[in-house]
Design a protein around this motif. Sequence first.
Motif, mmCIF file in Angstrom:
data_model
loop_
_atom_site.group_PDB
_atom_site.id
_atom_site.type_symbol
_atom_site.label_atom_id
_atom_site.label_comp_id
_atom_site.label_asym_id
_atom_site.label_seq_id
_atom_site.Cartn_x
_atom_site.Cartn_y
_atom_site.Cartn_z
ATOM 1 N N PHE A 70 86.462 25.624 14.357
ATOM 2 C CA PHE A 70 87.613 26.370 14.859
ATOM 3 C C PHE A 70 88.576 26.708 13.728
ATOM 4 N N SER A 71 88.660 25.835 12.736
ATOM 5 C CA SER A 71 89.473 26.060 11.538
ATOM 6 C C SER A 71 88.825 25.277 10.406
ATOM 7 N N SER A 72 89.442 25.249 9.237
ATOM 8 C CA SER A 72 88.842 24.537 8.112
ATOM 9 C C SER A 72 88.917 23.020 8.282
ATOM 10 N N LYS A 73 89.650 22.525 9.292
ATOM 11 C CA LYS A 73 89.763 21.087 9.517
ATOM 12 C C LYS A 73 89.262 20.634 10.879
ATOM 13 N N LEU A 74 89.015 21.536 11.810
ATOM 14 C CA LEU A 74 88.640 21.164 13.170
ATOM 15 C C LEU A 74 87.306 21.796 13.562
ATOM 16 N N ALA A 75 86.352 20.941 13.961
ATOM 17 C CA ALA A 75 85.023 21.415 14.360
ATOM 18 C C ALA A 75 84.617 20.753 15.666
ATOM 19 N N GLU A 105 85.617 16.964 15.891
ATOM 20 C CA GLU A 105 85.831 16.341 14.587
ATOM 21 C C GLU A 105 87.094 16.895 13.944
ATOM 22 N N TYR A 106 87.950 15.988 13.428
ATOM 23 C CA TYR A 106 89.084 16.399 12.608
ATOM 24 C C TYR A 106 88.800 15.948 11.186
ATOM 25 N N HIS A 107 88.670 16.902 10.264
ATOM 26 C CA HIS A 107 88.365 16.612 8.864
ATOM 27 C C HIS A 107 89.672 16.494 8.091
ATOM 28 N N PHE A 108 89.837 15.371 7.388
ATOM 29 C CA PHE A 108 91.069 15.110 6.648
ATOM 30 C C PHE A 108 91.198 15.998 5.419
ATOM 31 N N THR A 109 90.080 16.274 4.754
ATOM 32 C CA THR A 109 90.083 17.136 3.574
ATOM 33 C C THR A 109 88.925 18.117 3.684
ATOM 34 N N GLY A 111 86.061 20.289 1.381
ATOM 35 C CA GLY A 111 85.412 20.253 0.080
ATOM 36 C C GLY A 111 84.000 19.726 0.197
ATOM 37 N N LYS A 112 83.483 19.263 -0.924
ATOM 38 C CA LYS A 112 82.101 18.795 -0.936
ATOM 39 C C LYS A 112 81.905 17.561 -0.054
ATOM 40 N N ALA A 113 82.790 16.590 -0.128
ATOM 41 C CA ALA A 113 82.748 15.412 0.737
ATOM 42 C C ALA A 113 83.967 15.454 1.641
ATOM 43 N N SER A 114 83.735 15.443 2.938
ATOM 44 C CA SER A 114 84.818 15.609 3.901
ATOM 45 C C SER A 114 84.782 14.494 4.946
ATOM 46 N N PRO A 115 85.664 13.479 4.832
ATOM 47 C CA PRO A 115 85.719 12.438 5.853
ATOM 48 C C PRO A 115 86.360 12.978 7.134
ATOM 49 N N TYR A 116 85.911 12.448 8.273
ATOM 50 C CA TYR A 116 86.454 12.923 9.545
ATOM 51 C C TYR A 116 86.553 11.804 10.570
ATOM 52 N N LEU A 117 87.382 12.075 11.572
ATOM 53 C CA LEU A 117 87.603 11.192 12.706
ATOM 54 C C LEU A 117 87.505 12.071 13.941
ATOM 55 N N GLY A 118 86.956 11.536 15.025
ATOM 56 C CA GLY A 118 86.818 12.383 16.207
ATOM 57 C C GLY A 118 86.623 11.620 17.490
ATOM 58 N N GLY A 119 86.527 12.391 18.558
ATOM 59 C CA GLY A 119 86.271 11.853 19.883
ATOM 60 C C GLY A 119 85.012 12.475 20.447
ATOM 61 N N HIS A 137 79.316 8.373 28.917
ATOM 62 C CA HIS A 137 79.862 7.679 27.765
ATOM 63 C C HIS A 137 80.993 8.484 27.133
ATOM 64 N N ILE A 138 81.974 7.751 26.623
ATOM 65 C CA ILE A 138 83.078 8.315 25.839
ATOM 66 C C ILE A 138 83.243 7.411 24.626
ATOM 67 N N GLY A 139 83.902 7.919 23.609
ATOM 68 C CA GLY A 139 84.101 7.078 22.441
ATOM 69 C C GLY A 139 84.698 7.816 21.272
ATOM 70 N N GLY A 140 84.647 7.166 20.133
ATOM 71 C CA GLY A 140 85.195 7.723 18.920
ATOM 72 C C GLY A 140 84.171 7.691 17.799
ATOM 73 N N VAL A 141 84.377 8.533 16.800
ATOM 74 C CA VAL A 141 83.493 8.598 15.637
ATOM 75 C C VAL A 141 84.320 8.567 14.360
ATOM 76 N N LEU A 142 83.740 7.998 13.323
ATOM 77 C CA LEU A 142 84.316 7.995 11.986
ATOM 78 C C LEU A 142 83.169 8.266 11.036
ATOM 79 N N GLY A 143 83.281 9.339 10.248
ATOM 80 C CA GLY A 143 82.162 9.694 9.395
ATOM 81 C C GLY A 143 82.555 10.513 8.187
ATOM 82 N N VAL A 144 81.531 10.955 7.466
ATOM 83 C CA VAL A 144 81.719 11.820 6.306
ATOM 84 C C VAL A 144 80.613 12.871 6.308
ATOM 85 N N GLU A 145 81.002 14.108 5.992
ATOM 86 C CA GLU A 145 80.049 15.209 5.843
ATOM 87 C C GLU A 145 80.023 15.616 4.382
#
Length: 187
Positions: A70-75, A105-109, A111-119, A137-145
């Motif tokens: 949707f934007s450079s930080k939200l997918a 997913e909300y990406h904090f930065t 670039g090449k490595a992009s950590p994110y947090l999401g629901g 099921h519902i939950g949260g995610v923490l990852g890196v792309e």
Amino acid sequence: MKQIISIFCILLIFNAALFSQTAERLAEKPAAKKPEKHEIGFIFQIENIYRFVTNYSDGIISGFGLKYWFSSKLAFRGVTYFNIFTDAEDDVNNYYSFGLGGIAEYHFTSGKASPYLGGMGGFEILNQNEEFYLDYHIGGVLGVEIRTEAYLSFFAEYRLLIVFDEMGMTVDLGKQYLPVLGVTIYF
């Protein structure tokens, strides 16, 4: 002999010009790019590698789907999957599952490595020996792309799930506490 030296010099100049242009093109083209608004990608993901060597491991939100920025930080990504398991001991008990799920997913930065947090949220239809069950099921995610090319990225993430099924409610931090692995091909 002069002809051989002349041909060698011409080939040397030709190769130098060719390689300098190639080097300039490589310098202009970055290996990875920042995600763009309205970018779409095809996803393949797996909950964990342990699934292939163990019977009856859960398959929540593993499979294939699409990712939309949707934007450079939200997918957002939507995933569907279909799993078939057979009990290796008696070859009689079959277990089929089909599910749909989504992750924001909300990406904090960027670039090449992009950590994110999401629901996330989704459902799974289970068929074990002709008996059907439904899990939510519902939950949260923490990852890196990690973007290796403009069209290719890999990701790894941990998930904290709350699963509602016929047995009640359970909390799950992934099977064997392993991350979800995946690849995205952008087009």
